[in-house]
Design a protein around this motif. Structure first.
Motif, PDB file in Angstrom:
ATOM      1  N   ILE A   1       4.265  -3.053 -10.744  1.00 23.54           N
ATOM      2  CA  ILE A   1       2.961  -2.756 -10.670  1.00 23.54           C
ATOM      3  C   ILE A   1       2.262  -3.497 -12.061  1.00 23.54           C
ATOM      4  O   ILE A   1       1.184  -3.657 -11.969  1.00 23.54           O
ATOM      5  CB  ILE A   1       2.982  -1.211 -10.822  1.00 23.54           C
ATOM      6  CG1 ILE A   1       3.498  -0.614  -9.179  1.00 23.54           C
ATOM      7  CG2 ILE A   1       1.698  -0.704 -10.980  1.00 23.54           C
ATOM      8  CD1 ILE A   1       3.544   0.709  -9.215  1.00 23.54           C
ATOM      9  N   LEU A   2       3.012  -3.111 -13.143  1.00 19.90           N
ATOM     10  CA  LEU A   2       2.272  -3.310 -14.447  1.00 19.90           C
ATOM     11  C   LEU A   2       2.891  -4.883 -14.763  1.00 19.90           C
ATOM     12  O   LEU A   2       3.925  -5.131 -14.736  1.00 19.90           O
ATOM     13  CB  LEU A   2       2.698  -2.408 -15.167  1.00 19.90           C
ATOM     14  CG  LEU A   2       2.066  -2.828 -16.742  1.00 19.90           C
ATOM     15  CD1 LEU A   2       0.567  -2.746 -16.802  1.00 19.90           C
ATOM     16  CD2 LEU A   2       2.817  -1.740 -17.779  1.00 19.90           C
TER      17      LEU A   2
ATOM     18  N   VAL B   1      -2.282  -5.146  -6.556  1.00 18.35           N
ATOM     19  CA  VAL B   1      -1.709  -3.624  -6.387  1.00 18.35           C
ATOM     20  C   VAL B   1      -2.424  -2.687  -5.884  1.00 18.35           C
ATOM     21  O   VAL B   1      -1.993  -1.978  -4.664  1.00 18.35           O
ATOM     22  CB  VAL B   1      -1.064  -3.216  -7.973  1.00 18.35           C
ATOM     23  CG1 VAL B   1      -0.636  -1.726  -7.790  1.00 18.35           C
ATOM     24  CG2 VAL B   1       0.056  -4.326  -8.591  1.00 18.35           C
ATOM     25  N   LYS B   2      -3.572  -2.438  -6.362  1.00 20.26           N
ATOM     26  CA  LYS B   2      -4.420  -1.255  -5.860  1.00 20.26           C
ATOM     27  C   LYS B   2      -4.761  -1.591  -4.547  1.00 20.26           C
ATOM     28  O   LYS B   2      -4.745  -0.323  -3.656  1.00 20.26           O
ATOM     29  CB  LYS B   2      -5.537  -1.095  -6.620  1.00 20.26           C
ATOM     30  CG  LYS B   2      -5.415  -0.832  -8.186  1.00 20.26           C
ATOM     31  CD  LYS B   2      -6.696  -0.570  -9.046  1.00 20.26           C
ATOM     32  CE  LYS B   2      -6.183   0.064 -10.327  1.00 20.26           C
ATOM     33  NZ  LYS B   2      -7.630   0.352 -11.249  1.00 20.26           N
TER      34      LYS B   2
ATOM     35  N   GLY C   1      -5.110   4.579 -14.286  1.00 20.13           N
ATOM     36  CA  GLY C   1      -5.634   5.275 -13.130  1.00 20.13           C
ATOM     37  C   GLY C   1      -5.199   4.994 -12.059  1.00 20.13           C
ATOM     38  O   GLY C   1      -5.658   5.089 -10.970  1.00 20.13           O
ATOM     39  N   LEU C   2      -3.629   5.105 -12.032  1.00 22.84           N
ATOM     40  CA  LEU C   2      -3.026   5.075 -10.592  1.00 22.84           C
ATOM     41  C   LEU C   2      -2.197   6.431 -10.523  1.00 22.84           C
ATOM     42  O   LEU C   2      -1.655   6.453  -9.345  1.00 22.84           O
ATOM     43  CB  LEU C   2      -1.919   4.030 -11.069  1.00 22.84           C
ATOM     44  CG  LEU C   2      -2.706   2.580 -11.068  1.00 22.84           C
ATOM     45  CD1 LEU C   2      -1.364   1.480 -11.182  1.00 22.84           C
ATOM     46  CD2 LEU C   2      -3.226   2.118  -9.608  1.00 22.84           C
TER      47      LEU C   2
ATOM     48  N   VAL D   1      12.379 -12.426  -0.860  1.00 13.34           N
ATOM     49  CA  VAL D   1      11.702 -12.586  -2.099  1.00 13.34           C
ATOM     50  C   VAL D   1      10.464 -13.426  -1.962  1.00 13.34           C
ATOM     51  O   VAL D   1      10.427 -14.494  -1.131  1.00 13.34           O
ATOM     52  CB  VAL D   1      12.756 -13.640  -3.046  1.00 13.34           C
ATOM     53  CG1 VAL D   1      12.088 -13.764  -4.380  1.00 13.34           C
ATOM     54  CG2 VAL D   1      13.979 -12.994  -3.240  1.00 13.34           C
ATOM     55  N   VAL D   2       9.344 -12.759  -2.216  1.00 10.29           N
ATOM     56  CA  VAL D   2       8.056 -13.296  -2.003  1.00 10.29           C
ATOM     57  C   VAL D   2       7.388 -13.469  -3.633  1.00 10.29           C
ATOM     58  O   VAL D   2       7.899 -13.092  -4.651  1.00 10.29           O
ATOM     59  CB  VAL D   2       7.083 -12.116  -1.361  1.00 10.29           C
ATOM     60  CG1 VAL D   2       7.857 -12.125   0.116  1.00 10.29           C
ATOM     61  CG2 VAL D   2       6.867 -10.920  -2.134  1.00 10.29           C
ATOM     62  N   MET D   3       6.064 -14.084  -3.380  1.00  5.58           N
ATOM     63  CA  MET D   3       5.366 -14.446  -4.737  1.00  5.58           C
ATOM     64  C   MET D   3       4.414 -13.324  -4.868  1.00  5.58           C
ATOM     65  O   MET D   3       4.002 -13.516  -6.139  1.00  5.58           O
ATOM     66  CB  MET D   3       4.819 -15.923  -4.421  1.00  5.58           C
ATOM     67  CG  MET D   3       5.923 -16.988  -4.533  1.00  5.58           C
ATOM     68  SD  MET D   3       7.315 -16.756  -5.670  1.00  5.58           S
ATOM     69  CE  MET D   3       6.588 -17.204  -7.176  1.00  5.58           C
ATOM     70  N   ASP D   4       3.944 -12.550  -3.917  1.00  4.65           N
ATOM     71  CA  ASP D   4       2.892 -11.743  -4.315  1.00  4.65           C
ATOM     72  C   ASP D   4       2.794 -10.639  -3.304  1.00  4.65           C
ATOM     73  O   ASP D   4       3.821 -10.635  -2.358  1.00  4.65           O
ATOM     74  CB  ASP D   4       1.544 -12.417  -4.251  1.00  4.65           C
ATOM     75  CG  ASP D   4       1.035 -13.027  -3.037  1.00  4.65           C
ATOM     76  OD1 ASP D   4       1.445 -12.438  -1.820  1.00  4.65           O
ATOM     77  OD2 ASP D   4       0.461 -14.108  -3.088  1.00  4.65           O
ATOM     78  N   LEU D   5       1.979  -9.472  -3.682  1.00  3.29           N
ATOM     79  CA  LEU D   5       2.259  -8.476  -2.594  1.00  3.29           C
ATOM     80  C   LEU D   5       1.593  -8.726  -1.268  1.00  3.29           C
ATOM     81  O   LEU D   5       1.798  -8.006  -0.052  1.00  3.29           O
ATOM     82  CB  LEU D   5       1.485  -7.335  -3.284  1.00  3.29           C
ATOM     83  CG  LEU D   5       2.296  -6.651  -4.542  1.00  3.29           C
ATOM     84  CD1 LEU D   5       1.459  -5.722  -4.914  1.00  3.29           C
ATOM     85  CD2 LEU D   5       3.681  -6.139  -4.062  1.00  3.29           C
TER      86      LEU D   5
END
Length: 211
Positions: free
Chosen positions: A14-15, A91-92, A124-125, A199-203
């Protein structure tokens, strides 16, 4: 399979706090005349769990200075440096997408719980998650016991974990959950592929495997 629960790791998932972690530990290394970590690539190769073993790899001598002394020093550095760390940009919207599908979402972290809640609030999560699970100490030992306790209290859950380290795979395995690793956090793609086939590179890639 339709997943009912999303288990989010926090740091590096997330961070985006990789640079924060490097800067924080490098200060401790420099203060002890130990070699600093020269790059993100080098960091991702050496980082791992349990954290105490990662510290040993970096050259800390716990016979001279106990881990229980080093850990709070690192936390102090981290809390100062993390002020400039940002949430990954996807993420959001990913959290919102899962929420729109009625999925329960929790954060499961090796961070001390009160520290974790404060970070989520500052970002803010906090109100976007159904539960926040963290350790009762700052030693970042393991999330496995936390995961088992949580899983024993939920019924008919089909969870999937989203993380960035091999420890997330171990944690997911402990409760029979699937795991997807995003290779932009604290460990390298090559390290992650050795223990996980997702395994991925982004969400955005992760979403395709979940929904």
């Amino acid at each position: 399979m339709r997943y009912t629960h999303i288990i989010w790791d926090f740091n590096g998932t997330i961070l985006d706090d990789v640079e924060t972690g490097i800067k924080s530990v490098n200060k401790l290394l420099s203060d002890r005349n130990l070699p600093v970590i020269p790059s993100v690539e080098s960091y991702r190769k050496v980082f791992g769990f349990p954290i105490i073993d990662y510290y040993r790899k970096l050259g800390f001598d716990f016979d001279k200075e106990p881990y229980e002394v080093i850990a709070p020093l690192w936390v102090n550095e981290y809390l100062e440096n993390v002020k400039s760390a940002k949430v990954f940009p996807d993420v959001k919207r990913t959290i919102d997408l899962f929420a729109s599908r009625g999925m329960v979402q929790i954060v499961l972290s090796a961070t001390e719980r009160e520290m974790l809640i404060k970070q989520l609030n500052d970002l803010g999560l906090a109100d976007r998650f159904d539960d926040v699970l963290g350790l009762d100490n700052i030693h970042a030992e393991s999330k496995v016991a936390l995961a088992k306790e949580w899983f024993s209290n939920v019924k008919n859950a089909v969870p999937v974990m989203i993380g960035d380290t091999t420890h997330d795979v171990q944690t997911a395995d402990a409760i029979g959950a699937d795991c997807i690793l995003v290779a932009r956090g604290h460990q390298s793609y090559e390290t992650l592929k050795e223990c996980c086939d997702k395994v991925v590179m982004d969400l955005d890639e992760a979403v395709k495997l979940i929904i």
